[in-house]
Design a protein around this motif. Structure first.
Motif, PDB file in Angstrom:
ATOM      1  N   THR A  35       0.513  -1.284   0.138  1.00 34.04           N
ATOM      2  CA  THR A  35      -0.166   0.190  -0.432  1.00 34.04           C
ATOM      3  C   THR A  35       0.558   1.211   0.074  1.00 34.04           C
ATOM      4  O   THR A  35       0.540   2.210  -1.114  1.00 34.04           O
ATOM      5  CB  THR A  35      -0.914  -0.010   1.084  1.00 34.04           C
ATOM      6  OG1 THR A  35      -1.793  -1.104   0.963  1.00 34.04           O
ATOM      7  CG2 THR A  35      -1.836   1.377   1.722  1.00 34.04           C
ATOM      8  N   ASP A  74      -3.239   4.929   7.785  1.00 31.76           N
ATOM      9  CA  ASP A  74      -4.157   3.936   7.705  1.00 31.76           C
ATOM     10  C   ASP A  74      -4.708   4.072   8.828  1.00 31.76           C
ATOM     11  O   ASP A  74      -3.678   4.279   9.452  1.00 31.76           O
ATOM     12  CB  ASP A  74      -3.886   3.127   7.389  1.00 31.76           C
ATOM     13  CG  ASP A  74      -4.490   1.051   7.926  1.00 31.76           C
ATOM     14  OD1 ASP A  74      -5.658   1.885   7.068  1.00 31.76           O
ATOM     15  OD2 ASP A  74      -3.355   0.734   7.256  1.00 31.76           O
ATOM     16  N   LYS A 128     -10.760   2.490   1.478  1.00 29.66           N
ATOM     17  CA  LYS A 128      -9.674   1.774   0.048  1.00 29.66           C
ATOM     18  C   LYS A 128     -11.433   0.780  -0.304  1.00 29.66           C
ATOM     19  O   LYS A 128     -11.913   0.763   0.406  1.00 29.66           O
ATOM     20  CB  LYS A 128      -9.145   0.947   1.595  1.00 29.66           C
ATOM     21  CG  LYS A 128      -7.472   1.945   2.059  1.00 29.66           C
ATOM     22  CD  LYS A 128      -6.583   0.742   2.803  1.00 29.66           C
ATOM     23  CE  LYS A 128      -5.342   1.428   3.091  1.00 29.66           C
ATOM     24  NZ  LYS A 128      -4.935   0.891   3.989  1.00 29.66           N
TER      25      LYS A 128
END
Length: 150
Positions: A35, A74, A128
């Protein structure tokens, strides 16, 4: 970097390419190496200056010497998660006298997940899987390039 964009401008295609992030310093935090690599490449392609961290502790170390225009993190990370990070960042912000804009990234996309992220101190929430136009537009809208990062 040109002015702010609204999400509807992106979705309605009122411009032919994604905006550039020239001069925008982004600190990207995610424990997943793939990612980090994909999002970094996307932001590099828009001319952002991207720094990456793979954990909350690494991000906090970087914030000592790096003063990003925007933090992108995140939420779901082992040991310490994105909520822990934003609490620590906001504590630092109180001492600096300004707030680093922050975007939460997550695959948890329920209304209550969005509300929790915003209540914790994130300015925006981007789900996401990431859509490049959505993340770049969010960064454009939050970046305060009039404040010169350290």
């Amino acid at each position: 970097m040109t002015g702010r964009l609204r999400a509807e401008e992106v979705s309605q295609g009122h411009f032919t390419s994604l905006p550039l992030l020239d001069g925008v310093k982004v600190l990207l935090v995610d424990n997943d190496a793939d990612t980090l690599q994909v999002v970094r490449a996307m932001l590099d392609g828009s001319k952002a200056m991207v720094l990456t961290a793979a954990s909350v502790s690494e991000a906090m170390e970087m914030l000592v010497w790096c003063d990003p225009h925007v933090l992108v993190s995140d939420l779901a990370m082992p040991e310490e998660d994105g909520y822990s990070l934003i609490r620590k960042v906001r504590a630092l912000d109180a001492n600096k006298g300004y707030q680093v804009p922050a975007i939460a990234l997550t695959s948890y996309v329920r209304v209550e997940d969005r509300a929790r992220a915003l209540a914790a101190g994130f300015n925006l929430f981007v789900p996401k899987p990431l859509q490049p136009d959505e993340l770049i537009t969010a960064i454009v809208n939050l970046a305060d390039t009039s404040r010169e990062p350290v």
